[in-house]
Design a protein around this motif. Structure first.
Motif, short mmCIF file in Angstrom:
data_model
loop_
_atom_site.label_atom_id
_atom_site.label_comp_id
_atom_site.label_asym_id
_atom_site.label_seq_id
_atom_site.Cartn_x
_atom_site.Cartn_y
_atom_site.Cartn_z
N LEU A 211 12.52 -2.12 15.47
CA LEU A 211 12.68 -3.30 14.61
C LEU A 211 10.99 -3.66 14.27
CD1 LEU A 211 13.80 -5.78 13.25
CD2 LEU A 211 13.74 -6.86 15.70
N ALA A 212 11.01 -3.99 12.95
CA ALA A 212 9.60 -4.51 12.49
C ALA A 212 10.03 -5.71 11.65
CB ALA A 212 8.86 -3.50 11.69
N ALA A 213 9.56 -6.73 12.00
CA ALA A 213 9.99 -8.18 11.19
C ALA A 213 8.72 -8.36 10.37
CB ALA A 213 10.09 -9.44 11.95
N VAL A 214 8.90 -8.23 8.89
CA VAL A 214 7.49 -8.54 7.94
C VAL A 214 7.63 -9.87 7.38
CG1 VAL A 214 6.79 -7.78 5.75
CG2 VAL A 214 7.83 -6.17 7.30
N SER A 215 8.78 -10.65 7.35
CA SER A 215 8.97 -11.72 6.85
C SER A 215 10.40 -12.28 7.00
CB SER A 215 8.66 -12.01 5.35
OG SER A 215 9.47 -11.32 4.63
N ARG A 216 10.73 -13.43 6.71
CA ARG A 216 12.18 -14.05 6.49
C ARG A 216 12.94 -13.15 5.56
NH1 ARG A 216 13.88 -18.62 8.70
NH2 ARG A 216 15.49 -18.60 6.68
N ALA A 217 12.41 -12.53 4.78
CA ALA A 217 13.12 -11.86 3.83
C ALA A 217 13.12 -10.15 3.90
CB ALA A 217 12.54 -11.84 2.20
N THR A 218 12.13 -9.88 4.76
CA THR A 218 11.91 -8.43 4.64
C THR A 218 11.64 -7.91 6.21
OG1 THR A 218 10.44 -8.21 2.58
CG2 THR A 218 10.38 -6.40 4.03
N ALA A 219 12.52 -6.97 6.62
CA ALA A 219 12.49 -6.44 7.88
C ALA A 219 12.99 -4.78 7.78
CB ALA A 219 13.67 -7.13 8.78
N TRP A 220 12.47 -4.11 8.74
CA TRP A 220 12.54 -2.61 8.89
C TRP A 220 13.49 -2.65 10.30
CZ3 TRP A 220 10.35 1.48 5.67
CH2 TRP A 220 9.58 0.95 4.73
N VAL A 221 14.47 -1.65 10.43
CA VAL A 221 15.04 -1.30 11.64
C VAL A 221 15.06 0.19 11.76
CG1 VAL A 221 16.10 -3.27 12.00
CG2 VAL A 221 17.30 -1.60 10.58
#
Length: 365
Positions: A57-67
């Motif tokens: 999991l990588a949280a970039v922002s409230r809008a953007t994330a990768w799993v």
């Protein structure tokens, strides 16, 4: 480390400020999601359209994330989880992705675990439209567990011990190329000691040079620290129980170069996990058990942005919140998640089994 089923080596800024402020102002009111009354944090499920386990999991922002997860799966959202795009690398369906680090919505690095050539690293610079395999492990004795980056160029990857020492892989160009670091400054590993590829948090960094790695599976669960990007390391014992291949420190989080939290326990269902969290205030040189730890094994932990006291821990049986920098914890949710990550704008995300993904929301009482 091998898959968790094998025994030996298992395993917007304003919104953020308002959210953290609300919790710190009313610490007794954090509610368990799904129960009436009270206020506090709760996970808002963001269906990802898959049934694979998502331990990366990588949280970039409230809008953007990768799993990232099993069967070579990588997914990305740019609209707060309303839609997810399958951006899995072509031909990777046989790989187990366990960690992903993202610099933004277009650039990310993902790690596949496994013995020998199963351990691989891929990089994308176009949001997952294309990927480049930048590392394939040539040594059958190595088994890579997790990644961390100090900035958008310098990063490390951790392998379980080779020739009696943990192996560190380094990049200076954002994951385009990698090299094994000399092991002269790495202390000897204990018999059976390894990292846990459970949440992508067995190797973490803070600032431009400090990095920590977590261990388990041996007589003592330890935390190793390097202040020079992985060339020289010191060792500290943790109070989290070990003495079994399924027990130890599974995840670390440092909010700066001094203040850290460790979580772990025994990942086996039904097994007790006393002292499942510990804290450090001296950069990992010393660790104290949490006075009131999470009630069970936890595999992921993250500090809430812009707070020196609040953090979340997650695991198969629930989510716990601390408001005193890890000294005491209380359960605020019962859903199953393997890992948790927070972005600078206050966007906190969790992911885990059966394609579960959620973003943290804050409910008023």
């Amino acid at each position: 480390m091998t898959s968790m089923g094998k025994t030996r080596r298992v395993v917007s800024l304003c919104l953020s400020v308002l959210a953290v402020g609300a919790v710190l102002a009313a610490p007794a009111r954090a509610a368990v999601p799904g129960q009436a009354g009270g206020g506090g944090p709760e996970w808002s499920v963001k269906p990802a359209g898959t049934d694979v386990r998502l331990r990366g999991l990588a949280a970039v922002s409230r809008a953007t994330a990768w799993v990232a997860g099993s069967r070579g799966t990588v997914l990305r959202t740019a609209d707060s989880g309303r839609t997810w795009h399958d951006v899995s690398p072509p031909g990777a369906s046989g790989l187990e992705f366990r960690d992903i680090e993202a610099f933004d919505g277009r650039r990310a690095v993902v790690l596949a675990i496994g013995e020998g050539e199963a351990s691989r690293i891929f990089r994308t610079g176009d949001g997952g439209a294309t990927w480049t395999e930048s590392f394939r492990n040539p040594d059958p004795r190595a088994f890579y567990d997790c990644l961390t980056f100090f900035d958008n160029r310098n990063g490390l990857a951790l392998s379980d011990p080779v020739d009696g020492k943990f192996r560190i892989l380094s990049t200076r160009d954002g994951g385009h190329s990698w090299r094994v670091l000399p092991d002269a400054g790495m202390p000897a590993a204990q018999t059976g000691e390894a990292g846990f590829a459970a949440s992508g948090q067995c190797l973490v960094s803070a600032g431009s040079r400090d990095v920590w790695l977590a261990t388990g599976g041996a007589a003592t669960a330890r935390v190793l620290h390097s202040a020079d990007r992985g060339r020289n390391w010191t060792v500290a014992e943790s109070p989290i129980p070990a003495g079994d291949p399924a027990r130890g420190v599974f995840a670390l989080a440092f909010r700066d170069r001094l203040h850290g939290i460790a979580v772990g326990g025994d990942y086996r269902t039904g097994q007790p996990s006393e002292r499942a969290a510990a804290v450090s205030r001296d950069g990992g040189r010393g660790w104290r058990p949490s006075a009131t730890p999470p009630p069970a094994y936890r595999s992921g932990v993250a500090w809430l942005p812009h707070s020196s006291r609040a953090a979340l821990a997650v695991g198969p049986t629930g989510t716990d919140l601390t408001l005193d920098a890890g000294r005491t914890w209380r359960t605020v949710g019962t859903g199953s998640y393997d890992t948790v990550d927070c972005a600078a704008d206050g966007g906190c995300w969790a992911s885990g089994e059966k394609g579960g993904v959620a973003r943290l929301e804050w409910r008023r009482g």
